[in-house]
Design a protein around this motif. Structure first.
Motif, PDB file in Angstrom:
ATOM      1  N   ALA A 109      -5.397  17.171  -6.861  1.00  0.00           N
ATOM      2  CA  ALA A 109      -5.226  15.719  -6.979  1.00  0.00           C
ATOM      3  C   ALA A 109      -3.899  15.379  -7.644  1.00  0.00           C
ATOM      4  O   ALA A 109      -3.197  14.444  -7.233  1.00  0.00           O
ATOM      5  CB  ALA A 109      -6.388  15.116  -7.768  1.00  0.00           C
ATOM      6  N   ARG A 110      -3.528  16.149  -8.685  1.00  0.00           N
ATOM      7  CA  ARG A 110      -2.276  15.886  -9.369  1.00  0.00           C
ATOM      8  C   ARG A 110      -1.084  16.058  -8.440  1.00  0.00           C
ATOM      9  O   ARG A 110      -0.140  15.255  -8.447  1.00  0.00           O
ATOM     10  CB  ARG A 110      -2.161  16.824 -10.576  1.00  0.00           C
ATOM     11  N   ALA A 111      -1.113  17.095  -7.607  1.00  0.00           N
ATOM     12  CA  ALA A 111      -0.010  17.335  -6.681  1.00  0.00           C
ATOM     13  C   ALA A 111       0.117  16.200  -5.667  1.00  0.00           C
ATOM     14  O   ALA A 111       1.220  15.745  -5.355  1.00  0.00           O
ATOM     15  CB  ALA A 111      -0.216  18.666  -5.954  1.00  0.00           C
ATOM     16  N   VAL A 112      -1.009  15.719  -5.160  1.00  0.00           N
ATOM     17  CA  VAL A 112      -0.983  14.634  -4.172  1.00  0.00           C
ATOM     18  C   VAL A 112      -0.508  13.330  -4.819  1.00  0.00           C
ATOM     19  O   VAL A 112       0.329  12.610  -4.266  1.00  0.00           O
ATOM     20  CB  VAL A 112      -2.377  14.444  -3.539  1.00  0.00           C
ATOM     21  N   LEU A 113      -1.035  13.024  -6.005  1.00  0.00           N
ATOM     22  CA  LEU A 113      -0.653  11.781  -6.678  1.00  0.00           C
ATOM     23  C   LEU A 113       0.822  11.773  -7.077  1.00  0.00           C
ATOM     24  O   LEU A 113       1.513  10.763  -6.937  1.00  0.00           O
ATOM     25  CB  LEU A 113      -1.534  11.566  -7.911  1.00  0.00           C
ATOM     26  N   ASP A 114       1.292  12.907  -7.570  1.00  0.00           N
ATOM     27  CA  ASP A 114       2.692  12.977  -8.002  1.00  0.00           C
ATOM     28  C   ASP A 114       3.663  12.818  -6.840  1.00  0.00           C
ATOM     29  O   ASP A 114       4.840  12.481  -7.048  1.00  0.00           O
ATOM     30  CB  ASP A 114       2.958  14.306  -8.708  1.00  0.00           C
ATOM     31  N   ALA A 115       3.190  13.069  -5.625  1.00  0.00           N
ATOM     32  CA  ALA A 115       4.065  12.979  -4.452  1.00  0.00           C
ATOM     33  C   ALA A 115       4.170  11.554  -3.899  1.00  0.00           C
ATOM     34  O   ALA A 115       4.961  11.295  -2.988  1.00  0.00           O
ATOM     35  CB  ALA A 115       3.564  13.920  -3.352  1.00  0.00           C
ATOM     36  N   ILE A 116       3.385  10.619  -4.434  1.00  0.00           N
ATOM     37  CA  ILE A 116       3.431   9.238  -3.952  1.00  0.00           C
ATOM     38  C   ILE A 116       4.758   8.601  -4.366  1.00  0.00           C
ATOM     39  O   ILE A 116       5.087   8.568  -5.566  1.00  0.00           O
ATOM     40  CB  ILE A 116       2.259   8.415  -4.517  1.00  0.00           C
ATOM     41  N   PRO A 117       5.534   8.068  -3.432  1.00  0.00           N
ATOM     42  CA  PRO A 117       6.833   7.451  -3.773  1.00  0.00           C
ATOM     43  C   PRO A 117       6.663   6.292  -4.763  1.00  0.00           C
ATOM     44  O   PRO A 117       5.827   5.408  -4.554  1.00  0.00           O
ATOM     45  CB  PRO A 117       7.344   6.955  -2.415  1.00  0.00           C
ATOM     46  N   GLY A 118       7.412   6.315  -5.845  1.00  0.00           N
ATOM     47  CA  GLY A 118       7.392   5.223  -6.811  1.00  0.00           C
ATOM     48  C   GLY A 118       6.239   5.263  -7.787  1.00  0.00           C
ATOM     49  O   GLY A 118       6.131   4.385  -8.656  1.00  0.00           O
TER      50      GLY A 118
ATOM     51  N   MET B 214       0.846  -1.186   0.000  1.00  0.00           N
ATOM     52  CA  MET B 214       0.000   0.000   0.000  1.00  0.00           C
ATOM     53  C   MET B 214       0.882   1.237   0.000  1.00  0.00           C
ATOM     54  O   MET B 214       1.845   1.337   0.746  1.00  0.00           O
ATOM     55  CB  MET B 214      -0.918   0.009   1.232  1.00  0.00           C
ATOM     56  N   LEU B 215       0.558   2.227  -0.875  1.00  0.00           N
ATOM     57  CA  LEU B 215       1.304   3.459  -0.948  1.00  0.00           C
ATOM     58  C   LEU B 215       0.541   4.553  -0.225  1.00  0.00           C
ATOM     59  O   LEU B 215      -0.661   4.732  -0.433  1.00  0.00           O
ATOM     60  CB  LEU B 215       1.519   3.865  -2.409  1.00  0.00           C
ATOM     61  N   VAL B 216       1.241   5.296   0.623  1.00  0.00           N
ATOM     62  CA  VAL B 216       0.602   6.362   1.378  1.00  0.00           C
ATOM     63  C   VAL B 216       1.407   7.631   1.176  1.00  0.00           C
ATOM     64  O   VAL B 216       2.632   7.629   1.287  1.00  0.00           O
ATOM     65  CB  VAL B 216       0.518   6.032   2.884  1.00  0.00           C
ATOM     66  N   ALA B 217       0.730   8.732   0.863  1.00  0.00           N
ATOM     67  CA  ALA B 217       1.422   9.999   0.670  1.00  0.00           C
ATOM     68  C   ALA B 217       0.735  11.080   1.481  1.00  0.00           C
ATOM     69  O   ALA B 217      -0.497  11.149   1.515  1.00  0.00           O
ATOM     70  CB  ALA B 217       1.432  10.388  -0.802  1.00  0.00           C
ATOM     71  N   SER B 218       1.513  11.902   2.136  1.00  0.00           N
ATOM     72  CA  SER B 218       0.966  13.038   2.852  1.00  0.00           C
ATOM     73  C   SER B 218       0.868  14.215   1.895  1.00  0.00           C
ATOM     74  O   SER B 218       1.345  14.160   0.766  1.00  0.00           O
ATOM     75  CB  SER B 218       1.866  13.383   4.036  1.00  0.00           C
ATOM     76  N   MET B 219       0.247  15.290   2.336  1.00  0.00           N
ATOM     77  CA  MET B 219       0.119  16.474   1.511  1.00  0.00           C
ATOM     78  C   MET B 219       1.502  17.041   1.198  1.00  0.00           C
ATOM     79  O   MET B 219       2.268  17.351   2.105  1.00  0.00           O
ATOM     80  CB  MET B 219      -0.706  17.531   2.257  1.00  0.00           C
ATOM     81  N   PRO B 220       1.865  17.154  -0.086  1.00  0.00           N
ATOM     82  CA  PRO B 220       3.186  17.680  -0.426  1.00  0.00           C
ATOM     83  C   PRO B 220       3.315  19.145  -0.020  1.00  0.00           C
ATOM     84  O   PRO B 220       2.339  19.897  -0.049  1.00  0.00           O
ATOM     85  CB  PRO B 220       3.243  17.510  -1.947  1.00  0.00           C
ATOM     86  N   ALA B 221       4.527  19.525   0.361  1.00  0.00           N
ATOM     87  CA  ALA B 221       4.769  20.900   0.780  1.00  0.00           C
ATOM     88  C   ALA B 221       4.480  21.863  -0.364  1.00  0.00           C
ATOM     89  O   ALA B 221       4.882  21.641  -1.501  1.00  0.00           O
ATOM     90  CB  ALA B 221       6.218  21.047   1.237  1.00  0.00           C
ATOM     91  N   GLY B 222       3.762  22.909  -0.075  1.00  0.00           N
ATOM     92  CA  GLY B 222       3.467  23.925  -1.080  1.00  0.00           C
ATOM     93  C   GLY B 222       2.277  23.604  -1.963  1.00  0.00           C
ATOM     94  O   GLY B 222       1.922  24.410  -2.823  1.00  0.00           O
ATOM     95  N   ALA B 223       1.647  22.448  -1.780  1.00  0.00           N
ATOM     96  CA  ALA B 223       0.510  22.079  -2.623  1.00  0.00           C
ATOM     97  C   ALA B 223      -0.715  22.905  -2.240  1.00  0.00           C
ATOM     98  O   ALA B 223      -0.963  23.179  -1.064  1.00  0.00           O
ATOM     99  CB  ALA B 223       0.189  20.591  -2.470  1.00  0.00           C
ATOM    100  N   ALA B 224      -1.481  23.315  -3.251  1.00  0.00           N
ATOM    101  CA  ALA B 224      -2.686  24.093  -2.991  1.00  0.00           C
ATOM    102  C   ALA B 224      -3.740  23.213  -2.339  1.00  0.00           C
ATOM    103  O   ALA B 224      -3.855  22.023  -2.636  1.00  0.00           O
ATOM    104  CB  ALA B 224      -3.216  24.663  -4.309  1.00  0.00           C
ATOM    105  N   LEU B 225      -4.482  23.809  -1.423  1.00  0.00           N
ATOM    106  CA  LEU B 225      -5.556  23.065  -0.780  1.00  0.00           C
ATOM    107  C   LEU B 225      -6.669  22.806  -1.789  1.00  0.00           C
ATOM    108  O   LEU B 225      -6.880  23.585  -2.718  1.00  0.00           O
ATOM    109  CB  LEU B 225      -6.100  23.851   0.411  1.00  0.00           C
ATOM    110  N   ALA B 226      -7.383  21.708  -1.585  1.00  0.00           N
ATOM    111  CA  ALA B 226      -8.496  21.382  -2.477  1.00  0.00           C
ATOM    112  C   ALA B 226      -9.602  22.415  -2.300  1.00  0.00           C
ATOM    113  O   ALA B 226      -9.966  22.761  -1.174  1.00  0.00           O
ATOM    114  CB  ALA B 226      -9.022  19.988  -2.162  1.00  0.00           C
TER     115      ALA B 226
END
Length: 255
Positions: free
Chosen positions: A56-65, A1-13
């Motif tokens: 969504a793009r910012a959060v998805l792009d921050a997922i490792p791997g 399972m891949l888990v990503a936190s909110m990337p730094a500087g990402a705009a809020l939804a």
């Protein structure tokens, strides 16, 4: 399972505005606060959707791997031709075959036909040909007549659910001139056994921006091949037959 936190500087939804619409179903009031989000012609709705997309793009792009996995999935998806939705028509041991085909590198599925199992395939309909500039058109359904002479193709623009039927001559692939809009249930198409008519469900016309559920009050119609759309016969809908009581959420289907 891949888990990503909110990337730094990402705009809020962005938060969607609530615009309550109240409807009654079986005597029970039901409130839909977000009906207005279905109107993609509203600039505020488009701004909200684009904001959600950026978030969504910012959060998805921050997922490792994730990028490596996406590239591998794309590689596997391009390994071969994909065939789907095969339909057979005609009589005898060598039927006419209609099917959707998508080759590696192609963005959309195309409709092909074979006049027998051993025959060469022939392109019948490419949704990207004659599509409006800057818009992607895709096939979301099709239905071949039992005799194989005609095929009804449902297409929609930009991933919308606003399907339009186009009737094709299966021999030439050319449109017969019949187009039917306001289609939401493309799978509810049924041909008469002789292939000379078909039944379909069509939604009523609606004013732009109307705060009503466009999926309500559908009517089942009958079209006869060669006749103009204006002469189609309404068969089933609210108030059309006292022996068949219907409500606005029912979806009439004749076969």
């Amino acid at each position: 399972m891949l888990v990503a936190s909110m990337p730094a500087g990402a705009a809020l939804a962005p938060i969607a505005e609530e615009r309550p619409v109240i409807e009654n179903f079986f005597g029970q009031p039901v409130t839909d606060a977000y009906r207005h989000l279905e109107d993609v012609r509203d600039p505020q709705v488009m701004a909200y959707l684009k904001g959600q997309g950026l978030h969504a793009r910012a959060v998805l792009d921050a997922i490792p791997g994730r990028q490596r996995m996406a590239e591998r999935i794309a590689q596997l998806s391009e390994l071969g031709v994909q065939i789907s939705a095969v339909q057979m028509a005609g009589k005898g041991r060598d039927p006419i075959l209609f099917y959707l085909r998508q080759a590696p590198g192609e963005r959309s599925r195309k409709l092909f036909v074979r006049n027998g199992f051993g025959a060469a395939e022939r392109l019948l309909f490419d949704p990207e040909v004659d599509a409006p500039p800057g818009q992607r058109r895709s096939i979301d359904s099709f239905s071949a007549a039992p005799d194989g002479l005609h095929v009804l193709v449902g297409t929609a623009l930009g991933g919308s659910e606003a399907t339009v039927f186009t009737l094709l001559n299966a021999s030439s692939g050319k449109p017969t001139g019949l187009q039917i809009d306001r289609i939401a249930f493309g799978n509810l198409v049924h041909w008469s056994p002789d292939g000379k008519s078909f039944f379909y469900n069509r939604l009523p016309s609606q004013e732009t921006g109307a705060k009503t559920n466009r999926y309500l009050n559908g009517v089942a119609w009958r079209h006869v091949i060669g006749m103009p759309l204006g002469q189609d016969e309404p068969l089933m809908g609210i108030g059309r037959d006292s022996k068949v009581p219907l409500t606005d959420i029912d979806i009439p289907d004749v076969r």
